[in-house]
Design a protein around this motif. Structure first.
Motif, PDB file in Angstrom:
ATOM      1  N   LYS A 121       5.984   5.242   0.368  1.00  0.00           N
ATOM      2  CA  LYS A 121       6.881   4.076   0.244  1.00  0.00           C
ATOM      3  C   LYS A 121       6.100   2.785   0.476  1.00  0.00           C
ATOM      4  O   LYS A 121       5.348   2.669   1.448  1.00  0.00           O
ATOM      5  CB  LYS A 121       8.010   4.203   1.283  1.00  0.00           C
ATOM      6  N   TRP A 122       6.300   1.820  -0.405  1.00  0.00           N
ATOM      7  CA  TRP A 122       5.651   0.517  -0.249  1.00  0.00           C
ATOM      8  C   TRP A 122       6.381  -0.304   0.807  1.00  0.00           C
ATOM      9  O   TRP A 122       7.603  -0.347   0.834  1.00  0.00           O
ATOM     10  CB  TRP A 122       5.645  -0.240  -1.577  1.00  0.00           C
ATOM     11  N   ILE A 123       5.579  -0.975   1.665  1.00  0.00           N
ATOM     12  CA  ILE A 123       6.147  -1.775   2.747  1.00  0.00           C
ATOM     13  C   ILE A 123       5.255  -2.997   2.980  1.00  0.00           C
ATOM     14  O   ILE A 123       4.029  -2.915   2.887  1.00  0.00           O
ATOM     15  CB  ILE A 123       6.314  -0.924   4.022  1.00  0.00           C
ATOM     16  N   VAL A 124       5.879  -4.136   3.255  1.00  0.00           N
ATOM     17  CA  VAL A 124       5.141  -5.370   3.524  1.00  0.00           C
ATOM     18  C   VAL A 124       4.595  -5.316   4.944  1.00  0.00           C
ATOM     19  O   VAL A 124       5.338  -5.058   5.892  1.00  0.00           O
ATOM     20  CB  VAL A 124       6.044  -6.608   3.359  1.00  0.00           C
ATOM     21  N   VAL A 125       3.285  -5.573   5.073  1.00  0.00           N
ATOM     22  CA  VAL A 125       2.664  -5.596   6.400  1.00  0.00           C
ATOM     23  C   VAL A 125       2.288  -7.012   6.832  1.00  0.00           C
ATOM     24  O   VAL A 125       2.072  -7.251   8.016  1.00  0.00           O
ATOM     25  CB  VAL A 125       1.447  -4.654   6.492  1.00  0.00           C
ATOM     26  N   SER A 126       2.215  -7.942   5.862  1.00  0.00           N
ATOM     27  CA  SER A 126       1.964  -9.330   6.238  1.00  0.00           C
ATOM     28  C   SER A 126       2.434 -10.272   5.140  1.00  0.00           C
ATOM     29  O   SER A 126       2.456  -9.920   3.962  1.00  0.00           O
ATOM     30  CB  SER A 126       0.478  -9.581   6.533  1.00  0.00           C
ATOM     31  N   ASP A 165       4.371   2.330  -9.282  1.00  0.00           N
ATOM     32  CA  ASP A 165       4.104   1.550  -8.075  1.00  0.00           C
ATOM     33  C   ASP A 165       4.475   0.084  -8.266  1.00  0.00           C
ATOM     34  O   ASP A 165       5.046  -0.541  -7.365  1.00  0.00           O
ATOM     35  CB  ASP A 165       2.637   1.674  -7.673  1.00  0.00           C
ATOM     36  N   TYR A 166       4.161  -0.478  -9.428  1.00  0.00           N
ATOM     37  CA  TYR A 166       4.515  -1.873  -9.709  1.00  0.00           C
ATOM     38  C   TYR A 166       6.023  -2.066  -9.562  1.00  0.00           C
ATOM     39  O   TYR A 166       6.476  -3.006  -8.895  1.00  0.00           O
ATOM     40  CB  TYR A 166       4.058  -2.260 -11.114  1.00  0.00           C
ATOM     41  N   ASN A 167       6.788  -1.182 -10.166  1.00  0.00           N
ATOM     42  CA  ASN A 167       8.251  -1.295 -10.101  1.00  0.00           C
ATOM     43  C   ASN A 167       8.763  -1.109  -8.675  1.00  0.00           C
ATOM     44  O   ASN A 167       9.700  -1.790  -8.253  1.00  0.00           O
ATOM     45  CB  ASN A 167       8.907  -0.297 -11.052  1.00  0.00           C
ATOM     46  N   ALA A 168       8.145  -0.200  -7.918  1.00  0.00           N
ATOM     47  CA  ALA A 168       8.559   0.014  -6.526  1.00  0.00           C
ATOM     48  C   ALA A 168       8.254  -1.222  -5.677  1.00  0.00           C
ATOM     49  O   ALA A 168       9.066  -1.617  -4.824  1.00  0.00           O
ATOM     50  CB  ALA A 168       7.861   1.246  -5.953  1.00  0.00           C
ATOM     51  N   ILE A 169       7.107  -1.855  -5.916  1.00  0.00           N
ATOM     52  CA  ILE A 169       6.759  -3.081  -5.188  1.00  0.00           C
ATOM     53  C   ILE A 169       7.721  -4.203  -5.568  1.00  0.00           C
ATOM     54  O   ILE A 169       8.192  -4.950  -4.704  1.00  0.00           O
ATOM     55  CB  ILE A 169       5.291  -3.470  -5.455  1.00  0.00           C
ATOM     56  N   ALA A 170       8.034  -4.324  -6.850  1.00  0.00           N
ATOM     57  CA  ALA A 170       8.994  -5.343  -7.284  1.00  0.00           C
ATOM     58  C   ALA A 170      10.337  -5.141  -6.589  1.00  0.00           C
ATOM     59  O   ALA A 170      10.981  -6.118  -6.180  1.00  0.00           O
ATOM     60  CB  ALA A 170       9.151  -5.311  -8.802  1.00  0.00           C
ATOM     61  N   ASP A 171      10.759  -3.896  -6.417  1.00  0.00           N
ATOM     62  CA  ASP A 171      12.010  -3.624  -5.709  1.00  0.00           C
ATOM     63  C   ASP A 171      11.940  -4.107  -4.259  1.00  0.00           C
ATOM     64  O   ASP A 171      12.906  -4.686  -3.744  1.00  0.00           O
ATOM     65  CB  ASP A 171      12.341  -2.129  -5.740  1.00  0.00           C
ATOM     66  N   ALA A 204      -4.207  -1.456  -5.803  1.00  0.00           N
ATOM     67  CA  ALA A 204      -5.394  -0.599  -5.754  1.00  0.00           C
ATOM     68  C   ALA A 204      -5.070   0.564  -4.834  1.00  0.00           C
ATOM     69  O   ALA A 204      -5.075   0.414  -3.610  1.00  0.00           O
ATOM     70  CB  ALA A 204      -6.612  -1.361  -5.253  1.00  0.00           C
ATOM     71  N   GLY A 205      -4.723   1.697  -5.423  1.00  0.00           N
ATOM     72  CA  GLY A 205      -4.395   2.868  -4.615  1.00  0.00           C
ATOM     73  C   GLY A 205      -3.186   2.627  -3.739  1.00  0.00           C
ATOM     74  O   GLY A 205      -2.092   2.384  -4.235  1.00  0.00           O
ATOM     75  N   THR A 206      -3.396   2.639  -2.416  1.00  0.00           N
ATOM     76  CA  THR A 206      -2.291   2.468  -1.466  1.00  0.00           C
ATOM     77  C   THR A 206      -2.198   1.050  -0.904  1.00  0.00           C
ATOM     78  O   THR A 206      -1.459   0.804   0.044  1.00  0.00           O
ATOM     79  CB  THR A 206      -2.426   3.451  -0.290  1.00  0.00           C
ATOM     80  N   ALA A 207      -2.933   0.124  -1.507  1.00  0.00           N
ATOM     81  CA  ALA A 207      -2.904  -1.275  -1.062  1.00  0.00           C
ATOM     82  C   ALA A 207      -2.473  -2.160  -2.224  1.00  0.00           C
ATOM     83  O   ALA A 207      -2.800  -1.888  -3.382  1.00  0.00           O
ATOM     84  CB  ALA A 207      -4.276  -1.710  -0.564  1.00  0.00           C
ATOM     85  N   PHE A 221       2.715 -15.112  -0.208  1.00  0.00           N
ATOM     86  CA  PHE A 221       1.744 -14.070  -0.520  1.00  0.00           C
ATOM     87  C   PHE A 221       2.012 -12.905   0.425  1.00  0.00           C
ATOM     88  O   PHE A 221       2.036 -13.089   1.651  1.00  0.00           O
ATOM     89  CB  PHE A 221       0.315 -14.578  -0.328  1.00  0.00           C
ATOM     90  N   PHE A 222       2.242 -11.736  -0.143  1.00  0.00           N
ATOM     91  CA  PHE A 222       2.536 -10.538   0.630  1.00  0.00           C
ATOM     92  C   PHE A 222       1.392  -9.539   0.501  1.00  0.00           C
ATOM     93  O   PHE A 222       0.843  -9.360  -0.594  1.00  0.00           O
ATOM     94  CB  PHE A 222       3.804  -9.849   0.102  1.00  0.00           C
ATOM     95  N   ASN A 223       1.078  -8.866   1.597  1.00  0.00           N
ATOM     96  CA  ASN A 223       0.201  -7.698   1.567  1.00  0.00           C
ATOM     97  C   ASN A 223       1.071  -6.492   1.861  1.00  0.00           C
ATOM     98  O   ASN A 223       1.877  -6.512   2.801  1.00  0.00           O
ATOM     99  CB  ASN A 223      -0.922  -7.818   2.604  1.00  0.00           C
ATOM    100  N   LEU A 224       0.924  -5.465   1.024  1.00  0.00           N
ATOM    101  CA  LEU A 224       1.735  -4.259   1.146  1.00  0.00           C
ATOM    102  C   LEU A 224       0.832  -3.031   1.228  1.00  0.00           C
ATOM    103  O   LEU A 224      -0.275  -3.027   0.682  1.00  0.00           O
ATOM    104  CB  LEU A 224       2.655  -4.088  -0.072  1.00  0.00           C
ATOM    105  N   LEU A 225       1.341  -2.002   1.891  1.00  0.00           N
ATOM    106  CA  LEU A 225       0.678  -0.700   1.943  1.00  0.00           C
ATOM    107  C   LEU A 225       1.685   0.373   1.562  1.00  0.00           C
ATOM    108  O   LEU A 225       2.882   0.246   1.849  1.00  0.00           O
ATOM    109  CB  LEU A 225       0.134  -0.422   3.352  1.00  0.00           C
ATOM    110  N   LYS A 226       1.177   1.416   0.931  1.00  0.00           N
ATOM    111  CA  LYS A 226       2.018   2.556   0.578  1.00  0.00           C
ATOM    112  C   LYS A 226       1.879   3.592   1.684  1.00  0.00           C
ATOM    113  O   LYS A 226       0.843   4.231   1.833  1.00  0.00           O
ATOM    114  CB  LYS A 226       1.596   3.139  -0.770  1.00  0.00           C
ATOM    115  N   VAL A 227       2.928   3.712   2.494  1.00  0.00           N
ATOM    116  CA  VAL A 227       2.922   4.581   3.666  1.00  0.00           C
ATOM    117  C   VAL A 227       3.950   5.695   3.448  1.00  0.00           C
ATOM    118  O   VAL A 227       5.117   5.407   3.166  1.00  0.00           O
ATOM    119  CB  VAL A 227       3.266   3.773   4.946  1.00  0.00           C
ATOM    120  N   ASP A 228       3.514   6.925   3.554  1.00  0.00           N
ATOM    121  CA  ASP A 228       4.404   8.072   3.329  1.00  0.00           C
ATOM    122  C   ASP A 228       5.148   7.948   1.999  1.00  0.00           C
ATOM    123  O   ASP A 228       6.339   8.238   1.903  1.00  0.00           O
ATOM    124  CB  ASP A 228       5.400   8.237   4.486  1.00  0.00           C
TER     125      ASP A 228
END
Length: 127
Positions: A113-118, A9-15, A83-86, A104-111
């Motif tokens: 895939k990590w995506i920035v929501v704010s 997840d860390y690597n996916a968020i970094a991407d 933390a989990g999907t957040a 500062f980004f907030n991301l969620l793991k949806v389906d």
């Protein structure tokens, strides 16, 4: 009890964050758009101390019209917390179209895939 491992997840968020960084560096929002939810928001504070922002399209419009390609731009992912999907991430960027930012980004793991929501940001004063 075993501890969760977030290496993948860390690597996916970094991407995802690197898509944002590259789009800013090249002044091309089409590179960063896939990193963001269509419902994402962006907010900051103006030099006069007023809240500014709204829909993420405002960021894309600014990148495409007011920024210029900045090969000298440098960015570092200062922190990613998961933390989990957040998740949240802090990114410090220097010399992007003459500006320095802390984002500062907030991301969620949806389906899956990590995506920035704010995104909230601080623009540093010019040296």
């Amino acid at each position: 009890m075993s501890k969760p491992s977030y290496v993948h997840d860390y690597n996916a968020i970094a991407d995802v964050i690197n898509q944002y960084n590259e789009g800013g560096k090249q002044a091309d929002s089409s590179i960063m758009k896939p990193a963001f939810s269509e419902q994402a928001t962006i907010f900051g504070v103006t030099a006069e101390g007023q809240l500014t922002g709204g829909a993420i399209q405002g960021l894309f419009d600014t990148i495409d019209t007011a920024f210029r390609p900045s090969p000298e731009a440098r960015a570092v992912i200062a922190r990613i917390d998961i933390a989990g999907t957040a998740a949240s991430a802090r990114i410090d960027t220097n010399d992007i179209s003459g500006f320095c930012f802390t984002d500062f980004f907030n991301l969620l793991k949806v389906d899956g895939k990590w995506i920035v929501v704010s995104k909230i940001y601080h623009t540093h004063a010019a040296a």
